[in-house]
Design a protein around this motif. Structure first.
Motif, PDB file in Angstrom:
ATOM      1  N   SER A   1      -1.672  17.270 -17.653  1.00 27.98           N
ATOM      2  CA  SER A   1      -1.851  17.003 -17.010  1.00 27.98           C
ATOM      3  C   SER A   1      -0.779  16.672 -15.906  1.00 27.98           C
ATOM      4  O   SER A   1      -0.026  16.512 -16.399  1.00 27.98           O
TER       5      SER A   1
ATOM      6  N   GLU B   1     -10.547  11.499 -13.116  1.00 32.85           N
ATOM      7  CA  GLU B   1     -11.103  10.965 -11.171  1.00 32.85           C
ATOM      8  C   GLU B   1     -11.616   9.943 -10.969  1.00 32.85           C
ATOM      9  O   GLU B   1     -12.271   9.925 -10.251  1.00 32.85           O
ATOM     10  N   ARG B   2     -11.253   9.062 -10.869  1.00 28.25           N
ATOM     11  CA  ARG B   2     -11.435   7.195  -9.733  1.00 28.25           C
ATOM     12  C   ARG B   2      -9.319   6.924 -10.033  1.00 28.25           C
ATOM     13  O   ARG B   2     -10.133   6.114 -10.296  1.00 28.25           O
ATOM     14  N   PRO B   3      -9.496   7.683  -8.649  1.00 31.76           N
ATOM     15  CA  PRO B   3      -8.022   6.521  -8.554  1.00 31.76           C
ATOM     16  C   PRO B   3      -8.596   5.594  -7.878  1.00 31.76           C
ATOM     17  O   PRO B   3      -6.824   5.027  -7.486  1.00 31.76           O
TER      18      PRO B   3
ATOM     19  N   GLN C   1      -6.907   8.227 -12.753  1.00 32.56           N
ATOM     20  CA  GLN C   1      -6.556   9.836 -11.924  1.00 32.56           C
ATOM     21  C   GLN C   1      -7.364  10.407 -13.607  1.00 32.56           C
ATOM     22  O   GLN C   1      -8.472  11.611 -13.120  1.00 32.56           O
TER      23      GLN C   1
ATOM     24  N   TYR D   1      -0.657  14.388 -14.082  1.00 36.00           N
ATOM     25  CA  TYR D   1      -0.732  12.671 -13.812  1.00 36.00           C
ATOM     26  C   TYR D   1       0.096  12.769 -15.689  1.00 36.00           C
ATOM     27  O   TYR D   1      -0.258  11.289 -15.458  1.00 36.00           O
TER      28      TYR D   1
END
Length: 427
Positions: A50, A303-305, A300, A52
């Motif tokens: 990823s 999927e909730r930054p 991240q 991230y």
């Protein structure tokens, strides 16, 4: 037949030292109220690769494989991403959450002293604390760990936001700052000439590159002098670093923890404070550990930054620590009791007596049948074993053992339970 390059088997004295280091770190982790975790070695490639996660540098060294279901997988290259995955998959975890983990990781990188391809990492991470408290506590833990291991250590620290602000002040474009940070992080390895050569290939203007090199030549007297000279004394990164510097001074750690304005660490996921640990004497050049703050990874990954997961971690490099300790004279652990069965028919009572002692936590060795008694006693004396238990036909028939105290040169006939109490109660 040979080991894969960069992998080793450990036994005897070396394994004993490794266990001692692990025990020291485990004891400290738990004293600092960290809970133990065991995360997966095998992970989905998408997670490890990823954007991230570790960044391009680490992906070059990742071991990749495919299972029978054609799923793309990878071996973990650190303990940080698997930890972030656990937090992301378990929303019920109560924050702040403090965990430690001791486990193997794998990197297909260059092999040298203190740097292997299969190696042990010992990590501690805190999620849920945004201020400098967590960083200071982990640096405090690291300083205490190396004090207990009797290794002179220096903890070099910086703030990546601060370094980014400094590069912005010098005119480095946003898209090149991460790459320039990685070059500056190599300053001690490649020198100023090496930094200048790398900067020349980054599409920087000559004036900006020269400004960066001049900065590396400037003395770092105090943190405040540095940020003032760079024109960033009131920026966010400078304020974060200032708060940590003040806390380290209050804790008396400023002599061990030294500000290094060019430290960036190679992993791109760090968002603020970073630190790396080195041998203070300078004889051993590889890193002994490191870590830093990575506030964005967990949010991240789920999927909730927009959700804040302030996180900071510390990793000890077991192989580097072992490379330093290997030169020391270390005594192998010896049994407290040696049991000598006299005759083949005495194997069963010898093992029964050994089981009684071992159940009480007493390290016990049983001599093989056939060795001369004189040699067994001489070996016990040389190895510093205080207690020798002799079991022959007469002792077995009476349900007793002969307990020899090698220190006081005395012996007694006792039932096994009495021998146990005598050993436990000895001065």
């Amino acid at each position: 037949m040979q080991n894969v390059k960069g992998t080793y088997d450990f036994f005897g004295k070396e394994q004993a030292i490794r266990r001692k280091v692990e025990a020291t770190l485990r004891q400290l982790f738990e004293a600092y109220d960290f809970d133990e975790m065991s995360s997966t070695i095998l992970n989905e490639l998408d997670l490890l690769a990823s954007k991230y996660a570790g960044g391009d540098e680490i992906l070059k060294e990742m071991y990749q494989l495919t299972d029978q279901g054609e799923r793309k997988l990878g071996l973990r290259y650190d303990l940080t991403i698997p930890f972030a995955k656990v937090v992301a998959l378990n929303p019920g975890i109560e924050f702040p959450y403090k965990r430690y983990e001791i486990g193997k990781v794998f990197r297909d990188g260059p092999v040298k002293k203190g740097r292997l391809r299969e190696f042990l990492q010992c990590d501690a991470d805190v999620v849920g604390i945004a201020g400098p408290q967590a960083e200071a506590e982990l640096m405090q833990l690291a300083a205490e760990a190396f004090r207990r291991l009797e290794i002179p250590a220096v903890i070099r620290w910086n703030n990546r936001k601060l370094l980014g602000e400094t590069l912005e002040y010098l005119g480095v474009p946003t898209e090149l700052r991460s790459s320039v940070m990685l070059t500056l992080d190599k300053l001690d390895k490649i020198g100023r000439d090496g930094v200048l050569r790398e900067l020349a290939g980054k599409e920087l203007s000559a004036s900006v590159a020269e400004s960066i090199v001049r900065l590396t030549e400037a003395p770092v007297d105090t943190f405040e002098d540095w940020v003032t000279s760079c024109g960033v004394e009131n920026d966010e990164g400078a304020n974060e670093a200032r708060a940590l510097a003040g806390l380290l001074e209050r804790l008396g750690l400023d002599s061990v923890c030294r500000f290094d304005p060019f430290l960036a660490r190679g992993l791109s996921f760090y968002t603020g404070t970073v630190y790396e640990i080195f041998d203070a004497s300078g004889r051993f050049t590889s890193s002994l550990g490191g870590g830093g703050r990575y506030d964005n990874i967990i949010g991240q990954l789920v999927e909730r930054p927009d959700i804040a997961y302030p996180t900071v971690g510390l990793s000890f490099g077991m192989e580097s620590i072992m490379a330093m300790l290997a030169e020391r004279e270390t005594q192998m652990p010896q049994p407290q009791v040696l049991i000598v069965p006299i005759g083949e028919d005495m194997i069963a009572p010898a093992l029964e007596t050994a089981a009684l002692l071992r159940a009480d936590g007493i390290r016990t060795s049983v001599e093989p049948i056939g060795r001369k008694l004189k040699k067994s006693l001489a070996s016990a004396s040389v190895r510093g074993i205080r207690w020798v238990v002799l079991i022959g036909e007469n002792e077995a028939a009476a349900g007793q053992v002969q307990l020899k105290d090698m220190t006081k040169k005395s012996e007694q006939l006792l039932i096994p339970a009495e021998a146990l109490e005598r050993i436990k109660g000895a001065d």
